[in-house]
Design a protein around this motif. Sequence first.
Motif, PDB file in Angstrom:
ATOM      1  N   GLY A 142       0.987  -1.361  -0.211  1.00 24.23           N
ATOM      2  CA  GLY A 142      -0.105   0.314   0.056  1.00 24.23           C
ATOM      3  C   GLY A 142       0.842   1.015  -0.029  1.00 24.23           C
ATOM      4  O   GLY A 142       0.365   2.427  -0.087  1.00 24.23           O
ATOM      5  N   PHE A 143       2.370   1.696  -0.303  1.00 24.86           N
ATOM      6  CA  PHE A 143       3.126   2.420   0.390  1.00 24.86           C
ATOM      7  C   PHE A 143       3.775   2.226  -1.073  1.00 24.86           C
ATOM      8  O   PHE A 143       4.809   3.699  -0.258  1.00 24.86           O
ATOM      9  N   ARG A 144       4.058   1.447  -1.463  1.00 24.99           N
ATOM     10  CA  ARG A 144       4.784   1.043  -2.568  1.00 24.99           C
ATOM     11  C   ARG A 144       5.656   2.728  -3.102  1.00 24.99           C
ATOM     12  O   ARG A 144       6.216   2.801  -3.711  1.00 24.99           O
ATOM     13  N   LEU A 145       4.152   2.947  -3.780  1.00 18.11           N
ATOM     14  CA  LEU A 145       3.729   4.151  -4.811  1.00 18.11           C
ATOM     15  C   LEU A 145       5.232   5.454  -3.442  1.00 18.11           C
ATOM     16  O   LEU A 145       5.818   5.933  -4.043  1.00 18.11           O
ATOM     17  N   CYS A 146       5.336   5.317  -2.893  1.00 18.09           N
ATOM     18  CA  CYS A 146       5.704   6.945  -1.556  1.00 18.09           C
ATOM     19  C   CYS A 146       7.376   5.742  -1.417  1.00 18.09           C
ATOM     20  O   CYS A 146       7.884   6.719  -1.277  1.00 18.09           O
ATOM     21  N   GLU A 147       7.610   4.831  -1.318  1.00 18.99           N
ATOM     22  CA  GLU A 147       8.701   4.581  -1.278  1.00 18.99           C
ATOM     23  C   GLU A 147       9.819   4.668  -2.295  1.00 18.99           C
ATOM     24  O   GLU A 147      10.952   5.026  -2.294  1.00 18.99           O
ATOM     25  N   LYS A 148       8.955   4.279  -3.694  1.00 25.64           N
ATOM     26  CA  LYS A 148       9.533   3.985  -5.283  1.00 25.64           C
ATOM     27  C   LYS A 148      10.194   5.938  -4.809  1.00 25.64           C
ATOM     28  O   LYS A 148      11.186   5.772  -5.578  1.00 25.64           O
ATOM     29  N   TRP A 149       9.484   6.684  -5.210  1.00 25.03           N
ATOM     30  CA  TRP A 149       9.536   8.047  -4.739  1.00 25.03           C
ATOM     31  C   TRP A 149      10.618   8.656  -3.923  1.00 25.03           C
ATOM     32  O   TRP A 149      11.163   9.364  -3.821  1.00 25.03           O
ATOM     33  N   ALA A 150      10.653   7.662  -3.177  1.00 25.17           N
ATOM     34  CA  ALA A 150      11.540   8.442  -2.431  1.00 25.17           C
ATOM     35  C   ALA A 150      13.056   8.507  -2.305  1.00 25.17           C
ATOM     36  O   ALA A 150      13.849   8.838  -2.426  1.00 25.17           O
ATOM     37  N   VAL A 151      12.918   6.716  -2.901  1.00 22.54           N
ATOM     38  CA  VAL A 151      14.309   6.753  -4.054  1.00 22.54           C
ATOM     39  C   VAL A 151      15.214   7.313  -4.816  1.00 22.54           C
ATOM     40  O   VAL A 151      15.916   8.006  -4.899  1.00 22.54           O
ATOM     41  N   LEU A 152      14.182   8.127  -5.750  1.00 22.55           N
ATOM     42  CA  LEU A 152      13.720   8.362  -6.709  1.00 22.55           C
ATOM     43  C   LEU A 152      14.633  10.142  -6.463  1.00 22.55           C
ATOM     44  O   LEU A 152      15.788  10.646  -6.612  1.00 22.55           O
ATOM     45  N   ILE A 153      13.756  10.614  -4.316  1.00 22.98           N
ATOM     46  CA  ILE A 153      14.466  11.347  -4.553  1.00 22.98           C
ATOM     47  C   ILE A 153      15.426  11.806  -3.616  1.00 22.98           C
ATOM     48  O   ILE A 153      16.321  12.347  -3.740  1.00 22.98           O
ATOM     49  N   GLY A 154      16.207  10.147  -3.417  1.00 23.44           N
ATOM     50  CA  GLY A 154      18.064  10.350  -2.870  1.00 23.44           C
ATOM     51  C   GLY A 154      18.233  10.583  -3.706  1.00 23.44           C
ATOM     52  O   GLY A 154      19.813  10.198  -3.129  1.00 23.44           O
ATOM     53  N   GLY A 155      18.095   9.950  -5.218  1.00 25.23           N
ATOM     54  CA  GLY A 155      19.362   9.954  -6.103  1.00 25.23           C
ATOM     55  C   GLY A 155      19.547   8.347  -6.719  1.00 25.23           C
ATOM     56  O   GLY A 155      20.128   8.164  -7.067  1.00 25.23           O
ATOM     57  N   GLY A 156      18.981   7.903  -6.010  1.00 27.88           N
ATOM     58  CA  GLY A 156      18.729   5.599  -6.878  1.00 27.88           C
ATOM     59  C   GLY A 156      17.190   6.221  -7.585  1.00 27.88           C
ATOM     60  O   GLY A 156      16.453   7.218  -8.435  1.00 27.88           O
ATOM     61  N   VAL A 157      17.331   4.918  -8.328  1.00 26.71           N
ATOM     62  CA  VAL A 157      17.360   4.222 -10.141  1.00 26.71           C
ATOM     63  C   VAL A 157      15.918   3.261  -9.874  1.00 26.71           C
ATOM     64  O   VAL A 157      16.053   2.440  -8.372  1.00 26.71           O
TER      65      VAL A 157
END
Length: 286
Positions: A142-157
């Motif tokens: 239920g929170f995948r969208l936010c967690e993957k978005w956070a990875v992008l913000i942190g500079g990941g892929v």
Amino acid sequence: MQNPPYLTPDALRAFIHSALAEDVGDGDHSSLAGVPAEARNRARLLVKDEGVLAGVALAELIFREVDPALQVTVQLPDGSRVKHGDVALTVEGPARSILTAERLVLNCMQRMSGIATKTAYLTSLIAGTPARLLDTRKTTPGFRLCEKWAVLIGGGVNHRFGLFDMIMLKDNHVDYAGGIRPAIEATHAYLKQLGRPLPIVVETRTLSEVEQVVEVGGIDRIMLDNMKPDTMREALAIVAGRFPTEASGGITEQTIRAVAETGVDYISVGALTHSADILDLSLKAF
């Protein structure tokens, strides 16, 4: 930063509606009982830690969804390096609405900021190498969208979002299919029938499996699973640049640099999302 395919207005709206339904139910009775309907107030979102801020854009959407009358002023955007005492944003408007939105905003931002902070840190450890840091599907339901978005913000892929946007033939798929070749050949037949050009990643556990994948071909990336750096170098020599490579499995901050220096193209780390600490934040009236 261009929005990834999963980050659509409809998806964000659906997430916020579901989260608010879970938290608010038939009403925020604490605020309805204790705060006058006509009260207008303001609050600051305070940073109480050091790291990378994430979830600011989401917070704006949450406040707006709770009450369009709430006015948010962003002081520090997503991706900002923050320290104790910084103010990320201020919100002003109906006091009841501020209180109703408070916990969802904090839950999302604390978790997202923790993931962004961990992602930025691990990315810094592989700086100067060709490797790029990937997330995984090891996320909170239920929170995948936010967690993957956070990875992008942190500079990941971002890796694949779910089971639907990439074919990943992992160890169990290969074993159930009867081996590398039948797994890849069956996948080609399936995609031809489906008429959908999904990328194909194949997980390998041994140098023999790497050789088999290279021989069969027709894939988009080779995953090197739970291999030591020396073995990875041997695998990369076999691949010889014909396919992108991804290192995966048990990679930590102590080992990630050695893995990156082998020359792999990607490193996937489940701990980005399943083991990140939160970043301490609070919303305070002023």
